[in-house]
Design a protein around this motif. Sequence first.
Motif, PDB file in Angstrom:
ATOM      1  N   ASP A 196      -3.299   2.687   7.861  1.00  0.00           N
ATOM      2  CA  ASP A 196      -2.270   2.533   8.898  1.00  0.00           C
ATOM      3  C   ASP A 196      -1.024   1.839   8.371  1.00  0.00           C
ATOM      4  OD1 ASP A 196      -3.907   3.715  10.692  1.00  0.00           O
ATOM      5  OD2 ASP A 196      -4.665   1.838  11.555  1.00  0.00           O
ATOM      6  N   ASP A 197      -1.230   0.877   7.460  1.00  0.00           N
ATOM      7  CA  ASP A 197      -0.096   0.098   6.963  1.00  0.00           C
ATOM      8  C   ASP A 197       0.376   0.550   5.572  1.00  0.00           C
ATOM      9  OD1 ASP A 197      -2.467  -0.739   5.877  1.00  0.00           O
ATOM     10  OD2 ASP A 197      -2.014  -2.884   5.961  1.00  0.00           O
ATOM     11  N   ALA A 198      -0.036   1.758   5.158  1.00  0.00           N
ATOM     12  CA  ALA A 198       0.453   2.289   3.869  1.00  0.00           C
ATOM     13  C   ALA A 198       1.760   3.042   4.089  1.00  0.00           C
ATOM     14  CB  ALA A 198      -0.585   3.222   3.260  1.00  0.00           C
ATOM     15  N   VAL A 199       2.616   3.021   3.074  1.00  0.00           N
ATOM     16  CA  VAL A 199       3.875   3.770   3.153  1.00  0.00           C
ATOM     17  C   VAL A 199       3.681   5.115   2.454  1.00  0.00           C
ATOM     18  CG1 VAL A 199       6.325   3.790   2.538  1.00  0.00           C
ATOM     19  CG2 VAL A 199       5.192   1.633   3.122  1.00  0.00           C
ATOM     20  N   LEU A 200       4.052   6.187   3.138  1.00  0.00           N
ATOM     21  CA  LEU A 200       3.906   7.540   2.589  1.00  0.00           C
ATOM     22  C   LEU A 200       5.018   7.817   1.584  1.00  0.00           C
ATOM     23  CD1 LEU A 200       2.374  10.291   2.838  1.00  0.00           C
ATOM     24  CD2 LEU A 200       4.113  10.933   4.517  1.00  0.00           C
ATOM     25  N   LEU A 201       4.636   8.297   0.411  1.00  0.00           N
ATOM     26  CA  LEU A 201       5.633   8.685  -0.602  1.00  0.00           C
ATOM     27  C   LEU A 201       5.321  10.117  -1.047  1.00  0.00           C
ATOM     28  CD1 LEU A 201       7.933   8.203  -2.571  1.00  0.00           C
ATOM     29  CD2 LEU A 201       6.349   7.011  -4.088  1.00  0.00           C
ATOM     30  N   ASP A 202       6.166  11.052  -0.632  1.00  0.00           N
ATOM     31  CA  ASP A 202       6.001  12.462  -1.013  1.00  0.00           C
ATOM     32  C   ASP A 202       6.834  12.707  -2.267  1.00  0.00           C
ATOM     33  OD1 ASP A 202       6.073  15.231  -1.324  1.00  0.00           O
ATOM     34  OD2 ASP A 202       5.927  15.586   0.830  1.00  0.00           O
ATOM     35  N   LYS A 214       0.846  -1.196   0.000  1.00  0.00           N
ATOM     36  CA  LYS A 214       0.000   0.000   0.000  1.00  0.00           C
ATOM     37  C   LYS A 214       0.881   1.245   0.000  1.00  0.00           C
ATOM     38  CE  LYS A 214      -3.673  -2.051   2.819  1.00  0.00           C
ATOM     39  NZ  LYS A 214      -4.491  -1.886   4.045  1.00  0.00           N
ATOM     40  N   LEU A 215       0.582   2.145  -0.924  1.00  0.00           N
ATOM     41  CA  LEU A 215       1.314   3.413  -0.966  1.00  0.00           C
ATOM     42  C   LEU A 215       0.315   4.552  -0.795  1.00  0.00           C
ATOM     43  CD1 LEU A 215       2.963   1.420  -3.037  1.00  0.00           C
ATOM     44  CD2 LEU A 215       4.085   3.537  -3.666  1.00  0.00           C
ATOM     45  N   ALA A 232      10.068  -4.101  -1.058  1.00  0.00           N
ATOM     46  CA  ALA A 232      10.264  -4.364   0.378  1.00  0.00           C
ATOM     47  C   ALA A 232       9.079  -5.138   0.941  1.00  0.00           C
ATOM     48  CB  ALA A 232      10.451  -3.039   1.130  1.00  0.00           C
ATOM     49  N   ARG A 233       7.878  -4.762   0.503  1.00  0.00           N
ATOM     50  CA  ARG A 233       6.687  -5.493   0.963  1.00  0.00           C
ATOM     51  C   ARG A 233       6.670  -6.926   0.431  1.00  0.00           C
ATOM     52  NH1 ARG A 233       2.666  -2.309   3.629  1.00  0.00           N
ATOM     53  NH2 ARG A 233       4.010  -0.852   4.722  1.00  0.00           N
ATOM     54  N   ARG A 234       7.113  -7.090  -0.820  1.00  0.00           N
ATOM     55  CA  ARG A 234       7.143  -8.430  -1.420  1.00  0.00           C
ATOM     56  C   ARG A 234       8.097  -9.345  -0.664  1.00  0.00           C
ATOM     57  NH1 ARG A 234       6.737 -10.038  -7.010  1.00  0.00           N
ATOM     58  NH2 ARG A 234       8.986  -9.993  -7.264  1.00  0.00           N
ATOM     59  N   ARG A 235       9.196  -8.735  -0.214  1.00  0.00           N
ATOM     60  CA  ARG A 235      10.183  -9.528   0.543  1.00  0.00           C
ATOM     61  C   ARG A 235       9.757  -9.715   1.997  1.00  0.00           C
ATOM     62  NH1 ARG A 235      13.792  -5.970  -2.079  1.00  0.00           N
ATOM     63  NH2 ARG A 235      13.971  -4.834  -0.114  1.00  0.00           N
ATOM     64  N   GLY A 236       8.669  -9.020   2.351  1.00  0.00           N
ATOM     65  CA  GLY A 236       8.138  -9.163   3.702  1.00  0.00           C
ATOM     66  C   GLY A 236       8.814  -8.288   4.713  1.00  0.00           C
ATOM     67  N   PHE A 275       9.106   6.766  -9.368  1.00  0.00           N
ATOM     68  CA  PHE A 275       8.890   5.342  -9.685  1.00  0.00           C
ATOM     69  C   PHE A 275       9.908   4.461  -8.953  1.00  0.00           C
ATOM     70  CE2 PHE A 275       9.833   1.597 -12.347  1.00  0.00           C
ATOM     71  CZ  PHE A 275       8.641   0.924 -12.109  1.00  0.00           C
ATOM     72  N   GLU A 276      11.164   4.886  -8.940  1.00  0.00           N
ATOM     73  CA  GLU A 276      12.188   4.103  -8.223  1.00  0.00           C
ATOM     74  C   GLU A 276      11.826   3.955  -6.751  1.00  0.00           C
ATOM     75  OE1 GLU A 276      14.683   2.259  -9.385  1.00  0.00           O
ATOM     76  OE2 GLU A 276      13.857   2.861 -11.320  1.00  0.00           O
ATOM     77  N   ALA A 277      11.350   5.055  -6.161  1.00  0.00           N
ATOM     78  CA  ALA A 277      10.973   5.027  -4.742  1.00  0.00           C
ATOM     79  C   ALA A 277       9.764   4.111  -4.527  1.00  0.00           C
ATOM     80  CB  ALA A 277      10.655   6.448  -4.262  1.00  0.00           C
ATOM     81  N   ALA A 278       8.791   4.195  -5.437  1.00  0.00           N
ATOM     82  CA  ALA A 278       7.587   3.350  -5.309  1.00  0.00           C
ATOM     83  C   ALA A 278       7.956   1.876  -5.453  1.00  0.00           C
ATOM     84  CB  ALA A 278       6.562   3.760  -6.363  1.00  0.00           C
ATOM     85  N   LEU A 279       8.824   1.601  -6.428  1.00  0.00           N
ATOM     86  CA  LEU A 279       9.230   0.208  -6.661  1.00  0.00           C
ATOM     87  C   LEU A 279       9.958  -0.345  -5.431  1.00  0.00           C
ATOM     88  CD1 LEU A 279       9.273  -2.001  -8.793  1.00  0.00           C
ATOM     89  CD2 LEU A 279      11.403  -1.033  -9.671  1.00  0.00           C
ATOM     90  N   ALA A 280      10.798   0.477  -4.816  1.00  0.00           N
ATOM     91  CA  ALA A 280      11.533   0.026  -3.620  1.00  0.00           C
ATOM     92  C   ALA A 280      10.550  -0.313  -2.492  1.00  0.00           C
ATOM     93  CB  ALA A 280      12.503   1.121  -3.171  1.00  0.00           C
ATOM     94  N   ILE A 281       9.494   0.487  -2.372  1.00  0.00           N
ATOM     95  CA  ILE A 281       8.481   0.222  -1.331  1.00  0.00           C
ATOM     96  C   ILE A 281       7.773  -1.107  -1.599  1.00  0.00           C
ATOM     97  CG2 ILE A 281       6.255   1.007  -0.409  1.00  0.00           C
ATOM     98  CD1 ILE A 281       7.330   3.933  -0.980  1.00  0.00           C
TER      99      ILE A 281
END
Length: 208
Positions: A178-184, A125-126, A203-207, A194-200
């Motif tokens: 609550d469990d979304a990651v904020l991306l400004d 979640k972003l 990270a979630r995919r890897r748990g 996009f690079e920042a979103a992909l990293a988020i």
Amino acid sequence: MVIAIDGPAASGKGTLARRLAAYYGLPHLDTGLLYRAVGAIVLAQGRLQDEAAAVEAARTLDVAALDPDTLRTAELGEAASVVAARGGVRAALLDLQHRFAAQPGGAVLDGRDIGTVICPKAQAKLFVTATPEVRAERRHRELIGRGEDIAYAAVLADIRKRDERDSARAAAPLVQADDAVLLDTSALDIAQAFEAALAIVEARRRGS
Ligand SMILES: Nc1ncnc2c1ncn2[C@@H]1O[C@H](COP(=O)(O)OP(=O)(O)OP(=O)(O)O)[C@@H](O)[C@H]1O
Ligand SMILES: Nc1ccn([C@@H]2O[C@H](COP(=O)(O)O)[C@@H](O)[C@H]2O)c(=O)n1
């Protein structure tokens, strides 16, 4: 994998959703188009404030016929925000969003209530945001590029008004899960965002 992307108007969530969908080979739904289409129907009927008309338009919406080019105007953004505050309209659009998200392999959805209401169990979640001024600059450039004759100040006023209405409404308000990651993205270009979103998401995919 289901990726849920929410955020205020013109924050860049659609741009990121499309790119993430292409990267992972997932279908993408811009849920704002659903509300814009409902807004367009009742506006054409002269019944923007008529809840029953909006609910009927939502119930009978032909999703296959949605045309992003005609729906992405400033006028329809405002109309969408009016009908989106109606609980009955949101209820009528729930099932198709749930079915879209439940496709084998997953999906990417962007909107205002994806992480909170539509896909509360999404793997990633972003919450994408940027300052109102930056968002207005980007949206103004986009609208001018598409031939709309609109002033920057009017775009900024529209963004502020829609943010306020979307955040203050009782039905599925715009709020970060609550469990979304904020991306400004205020200081990021599209490639950096996009690079920042992909990293988020990774990270979630890897748990982690
Ligand atoms: N990081 C960025 N830097 C510069 N421009 C951007 C960035 N992200 C998006 N844009 C541009 O800003 C405009 C708004 O982006 P986009 O349509 O993705 O926002 P949105 O949050 O989906 O908007 P809406 O709420 O209306 O659906 C587009 O013209 C897009 O190309
Ligand atoms: N999940 C959603 C998506 C959109 N809305 C409402 O529609 C308006 C237009 O959306 P855009 O993303 O195309 O700008 C928006 O201002 C919201 O009022 C919504 O409520 N929920």
